[in-house]
Design a protein around this motif. Structure first.
Motif, mmCIF file in Angstrom:
data_model
loop_
_atom_site.group_PDB
_atom_site.id
_atom_site.type_symbol
_atom_site.label_atom_id
_atom_site.label_comp_id
_atom_site.label_asym_id
_atom_site.label_seq_id
_atom_site.Cartn_x
_atom_site.Cartn_y
_atom_site.Cartn_z
ATOM 1 N N UNK A 148 0.855 -1.192 0.000
ATOM 2 C CA UNK A 148 0.000 0.000 0.000
ATOM 3 C C UNK A 148 0.886 1.235 0.000
ATOM 4 N N UNK A 149 0.312 2.356 -0.445
ATOM 5 C CA UNK A 149 1.077 3.606 -0.469
ATOM 6 C C UNK A 149 0.125 4.785 -0.487
ATOM 7 N N UNK A 150 0.509 5.864 0.203
ATOM 8 C CA UNK A 150 -0.254 7.105 0.179
ATOM 9 C C UNK A 150 -0.018 7.850 -1.135
ATOM 10 N N UNK A 151 -1.041 8.550 -1.608
ATOM 11 C CA UNK A 151 -0.863 9.458 -2.736
ATOM 12 C C UNK A 151 0.029 10.611 -2.294
ATOM 13 N N UNK A 152 0.636 11.357 -3.234
ATOM 14 C CA UNK A 152 1.548 12.448 -2.839
ATOM 15 C C UNK A 152 0.906 13.493 -1.936
ATOM 16 N N UNK A 153 -0.404 13.730 -2.092
ATOM 17 C CA UNK A 153 -1.076 14.714 -1.238
ATOM 18 C C UNK A 153 -1.781 14.071 -0.046
ATOM 19 N N UNK A 154 -1.582 12.759 0.146
ATOM 20 C CA UNK A 154 -2.142 12.012 1.277
ATOM 21 C C UNK A 154 -3.669 11.960 1.273
ATOM 22 N N UNK A 155 -4.304 12.243 0.156
ATOM 23 C CA UNK A 155 -5.768 12.242 0.114
ATOM 24 C C UNK A 155 -6.341 10.844 -0.055
ATOM 25 N N UNK A 156 -5.551 9.897 -0.528
ATOM 26 C CA UNK A 156 -6.032 8.524 -0.634
ATOM 27 C C UNK A 156 -4.867 7.550 -0.532
ATOM 28 N N UNK A 157 -5.220 6.274 -0.328
ATOM 29 C CA UNK A 157 -4.246 5.201 -0.224
ATOM 30 C C UNK A 157 -4.542 4.171 -1.308
ATOM 31 N N UNK B 49 -6.874 -2.840 -13.077
ATOM 32 C CA UNK B 49 -6.737 -4.281 -13.272
ATOM 33 C C UNK B 49 -5.387 -4.536 -13.933
ATOM 34 N N UNK B 50 -4.442 -5.092 -13.186
ATOM 35 C CA UNK B 50 -3.056 -5.199 -13.646
ATOM 36 C C UNK B 50 -2.768 -6.470 -14.427
ATOM 37 N N UNK B 51 -3.690 -7.433 -14.458
ATOM 38 C CA UNK B 51 -3.518 -8.622 -15.283
ATOM 39 C C UNK B 51 -2.532 -9.635 -14.733
ATOM 40 N N UNK B 52 -2.019 -9.405 -13.543
ATOM 41 C CA UNK B 52 -1.070 -10.331 -12.923
ATOM 42 C C UNK B 52 -1.008 -10.009 -11.435
ATOM 43 N N UNK B 53 -0.484 -10.935 -10.645
ATOM 44 C CA UNK B 53 -0.389 -10.713 -9.207
ATOM 45 C C UNK B 53 0.466 -9.485 -8.905
ATOM 46 N N UNK B 54 -0.067 -8.591 -8.088
ATOM 47 C CA UNK B 54 0.612 -7.331 -7.772
ATOM 48 C C UNK B 54 1.493 -7.521 -6.539
ATOM 49 N N UNK B 55 2.738 -7.090 -6.638
ATOM 50 C CA UNK B 55 3.690 -7.232 -5.538
ATOM 51 C C UNK B 55 4.003 -5.923 -4.823
ATOM 52 N N UNK B 56 3.904 -4.804 -5.538
ATOM 53 C CA UNK B 56 4.284 -3.524 -4.925
ATOM 54 C C UNK B 56 3.620 -2.370 -5.660
ATOM 55 N N UNK B 57 3.179 -1.349 -4.913
ATOM 56 C CA UNK B 57 2.662 -0.108 -5.498
ATOM 57 C C UNK B 57 3.410 1.053 -4.857
ATOM 58 N N UNK B 58 3.892 2.000 -5.675
ATOM 59 C CA UNK B 58 4.631 3.146 -5.149
ATOM 60 C C UNK B 58 4.336 4.400 -5.975
ATOM 61 N N UNK B 59 3.968 5.477 -5.259
ATOM 62 C CA UNK B 59 3.753 6.772 -5.898
ATOM 63 C C UNK B 59 5.050 7.575 -5.927
ATOM 64 N N UNK B 60 5.282 8.283 -7.030
ATOM 65 C CA UNK B 60 6.348 9.285 -7.055
ATOM 66 C C UNK B 60 5.921 10.425 -6.142
ATOM 67 N N UNK B 61 6.872 11.000 -5.412
ATOM 68 C CA UNK B 61 6.519 12.009 -4.414
ATOM 69 C C UNK B 61 6.596 13.428 -4.930
ATOM 70 N N UNK B 62 6.846 13.646 -6.199
ATOM 71 C CA UNK B 62 6.876 14.997 -6.764
ATOM 72 C C UNK B 62 6.167 14.986 -8.103
ATOM 73 N N UNK B 63 5.662 16.175 -8.500
ATOM 74 C CA UNK B 63 4.994 16.277 -9.799
ATOM 75 C C UNK B 63 3.593 15.704 -9.760
ATOM 76 N N UNK B 64 3.070 15.306 -10.924
ATOM 77 C CA UNK B 64 1.724 14.781 -11.048
ATOM 78 C C UNK B 64 1.639 13.390 -10.440
#
Length: 644
Positions: free
Chosen positions: A32-41, A69-84
């Motif tokens: 799991x990971x927070x969005x850059x503005x922390x408004x959602x996870x 829908x990623x079409x395969x087992x998901x192992x990790x999600x990560x948001x970039x912390x700058x920009x869009x």
């Protein structure tokens, strides 16, 4: 946090109290990971039959309607912390990149599954870790998604997590080989190894950057002191401490770093602690004046026609058949004109060329004292009246869609226009802008080149300059912008806006210092439009402040957010200038909420630094200065923050 039962648990950072528990997946939450503005996870499960990423509102903990829908087992999600919003997803099959809710790129990460991901602070690099069959770390260039150098070797079993320090100099990785490795990014080498007694699941840097914390199957969190002289760190005053030239062997320490957490409820009790920074804001909303060195010159092409010496505004119209823009020239009054062969002499003295290599030949000549000369003409200051439609050769439909963030519709309409008329240079240029908003730099550059192949235009060179900056080809981008300046044809509005666009594009190419310096020099000049300058300065400062805040550099963040509040004070009770719509079209800026955003971020940064009295003063100032609509938004926001 996420658990084996598929539940997400939200915790109070100060007390450790459980605030909410939500069933988010049918089986274990893998990442799991927070969005850059922390408004959602964003959350993902490791179950083979659950290959979707879900999104959860951090205020209500309700699920957002959309899923990936990623079409395969998901192992990790990560948001970039700058920009869009840019989300990287690691699956058993590939690495996927999502931008603005759309899949932008998909590429093979490791020979088998990819287990872990981490972004560099400036978003120019993505790092990935492989499984037991490929226990390496790979570095990816985010402008092309191509691999940088060879795989990093060292771990012998799967790489469970990767983290990059806030300075972008080092990375740390945790592995099932019972070790934590500290890497130097400049040469991709291991500089220290920390040994556990069992598999290590996670490793991160402390807020000050001097320690590494790791945890694994031994059910302990271990605090490791980095080898002396290796890592840069931040001292108690938030000043960066550079590493010493030599270092000692790593040692395990017993003390754990403590993360301070402020309680907004205490603000009212601390209201007497006045902030000198915020008092200064109340005193004046005028941008401080300093020497202005780099205003780009208008076109220097001489013409026997007297009208060529007048400033002009360009109105773009389209024919129903071709949608090709035609240019209508309207003279604009000015106080004084000077031909290209004359030298404009000001009170400060004779003009000389600047020796700054970052200022191109098409840009401003300066006096020895730093005052500008416009080598085609000198005109009076006025509010900029050029529109996004004029500057970018854009239709109303595309402008509205781009400002609303509906890039899918904008791309679809522009593609239809190009299909109907392959010689429509304006549509190619505008589709390049859309591709750039989506961070699809390769297609953005292709469309810009196609536009210029059909017809040389200001919009085409703007599109090319932005795309080249996105690909980190900064010198080529300077050349493109240099050519664009020659197409402003004496229109000072177009010249100034092109100067802004170039500075913003350089900022997005991580030339932060140069870009901010250029814009603030322009803002300090009394002949410049203070409103447009304020919008640009505030947006850039908010971005810099956000980067600093995410790296726990609170004093630096406060400095940037204070500057943003000061520059955007005029927006407290008024709307942004219509001319600034161009920045929303090109870069997705939300200028309507800029004043409110600047104040909110300043308050949060002051709280993060433990400066409660100043945070309250900042809130009180914002409420006093704002219109009723903004007040109605700020007040409930403060109340919601007080219970976090």
């Amino acid at each position: 946090t996420g658990d084996e039962n598929g539940e997400l648990i939200a915790w109070h950072a100060k007390t450790g109290e459980s605030l909410a528990k939500v069933k988010v997946h049918g089986s274990a939450v893998r990442s799991l990971d927070f969005s850059p503005d922390d408004s959602f996870v964003a959350t993902a499960s490791s179950a083979p039959n659950d290959q979707k990423i879900r999104f959860w509102n951090t205020k209500t903990w309700a699920q957002y309607p959309g899923t990936y829908d990623c079409g395969s087992t998901v192992r990790c999600v990560r948001y970039a912390r700058s920009g869009v919003y840019m989300l990287a997803v690691a699956t058993d099959r590939d690495i996927q990149i999502y931008v603005a809710e759309k899949l932008q790129a998909k590429f093979k990460g490791h020979s088998h599954g990819t287990l872990s991901l981490a972004w560099s602070p400036d978003r120019t690099r993505l790092f990935s870790g492989g499984d037991d069959l490929d226990p390496s770390i790979r570095e990816w260039d985010t402008s092309s998604w191509s691999q940088v150098g060879l795989p990093w070797k060292g771990h012998t079993y799967k790489v469970n997590s990767i983290a990059v320090n806030s300075f972008g100099t080092h990375a740390v990785s945790a592995s099932s080989d019972n070790s934590v490795r500290l890497w130097q990014l400049s040469d991709q080498t291991t500089v220290a190894v920390f040994q556990h007694t069992s598999s290590v699941v996670c490793a991160v840097f402390s807020a000050d950057g001097a320690h590494i914390l790791s945890g694994g199957y031994d059910k302990k969190i271990t605090d490791w002191k980095a080898p002396k002289g290796i890592l840069p760190s931040v001292d108690a005053s938030n000043k960066v401490q550079e590493p010493a030239p030599k270092w000692q062997s790593a040692s395990k320490v017993e003390s754990h770093s403590k993360t301070g957490s402020s309680d907004f409820k205490s603000l009212h009790a601390a209201s007497t602690a006045a902030s000198s920074d915020l008092k200064a804001l109340q005193a004046s909303s005028t941008i401080a004046s300093s020497d202005f060195n780099a205003l780009p010159a208008a076109s220097t092409t001489a013409s026997p026609n007297p009208k060529s010496l007048q400033a002009v505004s360009a109105t773009t119209t389209f024919t129903s058949k071709s949608q090709q823009p035609s240019l209508t020239v309207h003279p604009v009054p000015r106080k004084q004109s000077v031909s290209t062969v004359d030298q404009f002499v000001a009170k400060s003295g004779q003009f000389v060329t600047t020796s700054d290599p970052s200022v191109t030949k098409s840009e401003q000549l300066t006096t020895k004292s730093g005052q500008p000369v416009i080598n085609s003409e000198q005109i009076d200051s006025k509010t900029l009246v050029i529109t996004a439609d004029d500057l970018l050769a854009i239709t109303k439909t595309i402008r509205i869609a781009s400002m609303a963030g509906d890039l899918i519709t904008a791309e679809k309409v522009l593609t239809q226009e190009i299909t109907a008329d392959t010689k429509n240079f304006a549509s190619y240029a505008n589709r390049s802008f859309v591709m750039a908003r989506k961070l699809n730099w390769e297609n953005a550059l292709q469309d810009a080149n196609k536009s210029l192949a059909v017809q040389t235009s200001l919009a085409g060179y703007i599109a090319k300059g932005i795309a080249l900056c996105g690909k980190q080809l900064v010198e080529d981008a300077r050349t493109a912008f240099d050519l664009a300046f020659t197409l402003t044809h004496g229109n000072m509005d177009a010249t100034v806006f092109l100067y802004f666009i170039k500075a913003i594009a350089l900022f997005n190419a991580n030339r932060h210092k140069e870009a901010v310096l250029r814009v603030e020099e322009l803002a300090s000049d009394p002949s410049a439009d203070p409103l447009a300058c304020g919008v640009v300065v505030a947006n850039l400062r908010v971005q810099l402040g956000t980067i600093a805040f995410n790296g726990a550099h609170h004093s630096e963040a406060i400095e940037h957010f204070t500057a943003a509040v000061k520059a955007s004070t005029f927006l407290a009770k008024s709307s942004p200038p219509a001319a600034c719509e161009a920045f929303t079209v090109l870069f997705g800026w939300d200028n309507e909420t800029l004043w409110q955003t600047s104040n909110k971020k300043l308050i949060l940064a002051l709280l993060g630094a433990g400066r409660l009295g100043e945070a309250f003063e900042s809130y009180r100032f914002a409420m006093d200065a704002s219109n009723e609509t903004t007040k109605a938004s700020l007040h409930p926001w403060v109340l919601s923050e007080s219970f976090q």
